[in-house]
Write a protein that holds these residues in place. Structure first.
Motif, PDB file in Angstrom:
ATOM      1  N   GLY A   9      51.680  29.736  33.336  1.00 40.69           N
ATOM      2  CA  GLY A   9      50.484  30.344  32.780  1.00 40.69           C
ATOM      3  C   GLY A   9      50.488  30.182  31.278  1.00 40.69           C
ATOM      4  N   LEU A  10      49.332  29.872  30.707  1.00 42.90           N
ATOM      5  CA  LEU A  10      49.238  29.609  29.267  1.00 42.90           C
ATOM      6  C   LEU A  10      48.069  30.387  28.673  1.00 42.90           C
ATOM      7  CD1 LEU A  10      50.274  27.954  26.837  1.00 42.90           C
ATOM      8  CD2 LEU A  10      48.699  26.147  27.500  1.00 42.90           C
ATOM      9  N   THR A  38      48.567  36.283  30.055  1.00 48.92           N
ATOM     10  CA  THR A  38      49.415  35.121  30.320  1.00 48.92           C
ATOM     11  C   THR A  38      50.069  35.234  31.696  1.00 48.92           C
ATOM     12  OG1 THR A  38      49.904  35.022  27.952  1.00 48.92           O
ATOM     13  CG2 THR A  38      51.277  33.698  29.414  1.00 48.92           C
ATOM     14  N   LYS A  39      50.588  36.429  31.983  1.00 50.59           N
ATOM     15  CA  LYS A  39      51.232  36.650  33.275  1.00 50.59           C
ATOM     16  C   LYS A  39      50.228  36.495  34.413  1.00 50.59           C
ATOM     17  CE  LYS A  39      54.558  37.725  36.044  1.00 50.59           C
ATOM     18  NZ  LYS A  39      55.637  36.751  36.303  1.00 50.59           N
ATOM     19  N   GLY A  45      47.827  30.837  39.305  1.00 48.47           N
ATOM     20  CA  GLY A  45      47.938  29.382  39.220  1.00 48.47           C
ATOM     21  C   GLY A  45      48.416  28.777  40.526  1.00 48.47           C
ATOM     22  N   GLU A  46      48.383  27.479  40.587  1.00 48.27           N
ATOM     23  CA  GLU A  46      48.852  26.746  41.759  1.00 48.27           C
ATOM     24  C   GLU A  46      50.224  26.147  41.481  1.00 48.27           C
ATOM     25  OE1 GLU A  46      45.973  23.880  42.902  1.00 48.27           O
ATOM     26  OE2 GLU A  46      44.418  25.350  43.367  1.00 48.27           O
ATOM     27  N   THR A  47      51.004  26.029  42.527  1.00 50.74           N
ATOM     28  CA  THR A  47      52.356  25.493  42.392  1.00 50.74           C
ATOM     29  C   THR A  47      52.327  24.098  41.778  1.00 50.74           C
ATOM     30  OG1 THR A  47      53.085  26.754  44.323  1.00 50.74           O
ATOM     31  CG2 THR A  47      54.460  24.901  43.629  1.00 50.74           C
ATOM     32  N   CYS A  51      48.157  26.765  34.594  1.00 50.77           N
ATOM     33  CA  CYS A  51      46.912  27.525  34.628  1.00 50.77           C
ATOM     34  C   CYS A  51      46.659  28.110  33.240  1.00 50.77           C
ATOM     35  CB  CYS A  51      46.993  28.642  35.671  1.00 50.77           C
ATOM     36  SG  CYS A  51      45.450  29.571  35.858  1.00 50.77           S
ATOM     37  N   ILE A  52      45.471  27.880  32.714  1.00 45.11           N
ATOM     38  CA  ILE A  52      45.160  28.216  31.324  1.00 45.11           C
ATOM     39  C   ILE A  52      44.003  29.205  31.287  1.00 45.11           C
ATOM     40  CG2 ILE A  52      44.557  27.268  29.074  1.00 45.11           C
ATOM     41  CD1 ILE A  52      45.601  24.567  30.065  1.00 45.11           C
ATOM     42  N   THR A  53      44.132  30.228  30.449  1.00 43.60           N
ATOM     43  CA  THR A  53      43.070  31.219  30.300  1.00 43.60           C
ATOM     44  C   THR A  53      41.870  30.603  29.577  1.00 43.60           C
ATOM     45  OG1 THR A  53      43.923  32.007  28.175  1.00 43.60           O
ATOM     46  CG2 THR A  53      44.782  33.063  30.180  1.00 43.60           C
TER      47      THR A  53
END
Length: 268
Positions: A9-10, A38-39, A45-47, A51-53
């Motif tokens: 996560g970003l 972020t968490k 997200g996907e494996t 995944c970005i906010t």
């Protein structure tokens, strides 16, 4: 067959950080709504994907020209670049700029050697060592020559202590309340670490989650005792007492702090 996978996560934003504990054993903790964002990005997200906010996506898109694929709750997934190469000039230049610092001592006079070693310990070793649990630090020192320690499955007892009330409210507190809360948290960490070390356990670190702040404690690794589970149970009771005492003190400042504790034994 063992398969390793990850989610990333970003997010970009502001956060609150503090060093808690004592000069001998401490931890650096991060709090705030942006940490939780972020968490959350990692959780949805996907494996194998990043995944970005929305906020971070806009910033990165303007800065780097990266491509994104739509995802949940206005989040996006980074699209892999098939031309990306770890041996690229960019990666190599990063390696060159981050070479390991060496501390050669040319003067072999005893007094000079002692003075230089003391300086290295004070300025390089001790500040880093304080962030490591003592049993882990001891293990690293014992196996320095080997540069590795053989891994093995062993019986261990694990404790998670979830401190509720810090992550959720840190952004809404006034400065005086924040100072009181972090001071109390630092003392709680120090007291819990003292209890854990007395029982020959390991207090690993504090991790911020969407539902609180986790303290991970374990017994049986790297050093095992026949009564690991009993040591862990006694530790849990003392930890609960420590948090309850500080909870009463913080309540007088209109601050709410509670804890949830989980304990389990098995092979790790």
């Amino acid at each position: 067959k063992i398969q390793l996978a990850m989610r990333i996560g970003l997010h970009t934003g502001q956060y609150f950080f503090a060093d808690i504990g004592t000069p001998i054993r401490k931890d650096r903790v991060l709090f705030g709504a942006d940490i939780l964002k972020t968490k959350y990005a990692e959780q949805i997200g996907e494996t194998g994907q990043v995944c970005i906010t929305p906020d971070a996506a806009q910033y990165l898109g303007d800065l780097t020209g990266l491509d994104f694929a739509p995802h949940i709750d206005a989040h996006v997934l980074a699209i892999d670049d098939p031309d990306f190469d770890l041996d690229s000039d960019l990666f190599l230049s990063y390696q060159m700029s981050h070479k390991r610092e060496t501390h050669a001592i040319d003067d072999k006079a005893p007094d000079v050697l002692i003075q230089r070693i003391e300086e290295l310990l004070d300025h390089h070793v001790l500040p880093i060592a304080a962030y490591l649990p003592h049993p882990i630090l001891k293990l690293i020192v014992e196996h320095t020559a080997d540069k590795r320690r053989p891994s093995n499955f062993t019986q261990a007892t694990i404790i998670f202590v979830n401190l509720i009330g810090i992550t959720e409210h840190i952004d809404t507190l006034e400065n005086t309340q924040t100072e009181i809360l972090i001071t109390s948290l630092s003392e709680i960490f120090a007291h819990i670490n003292a209890v854990v070390e007395t029982q020959n356990g390991v207090l690993k670190k504090m991790t911020c989650n969407t539902y609180g702040s986790d303290l991970m404690i374990f017994f049986g690794v790297p050093y095992s005792f026949a009564d690991n589970a009993l040591r862990a149970a006694e530790t849990v009771l003392q930890v609960r007492h420590i948090v309850a005492q500080y909870s009463e003190q913080l309540a007088a400042e209109n601050l709410d702090l509670k804890c949830q504790i989980g304990l389990s034994s098995g092979f790790v």
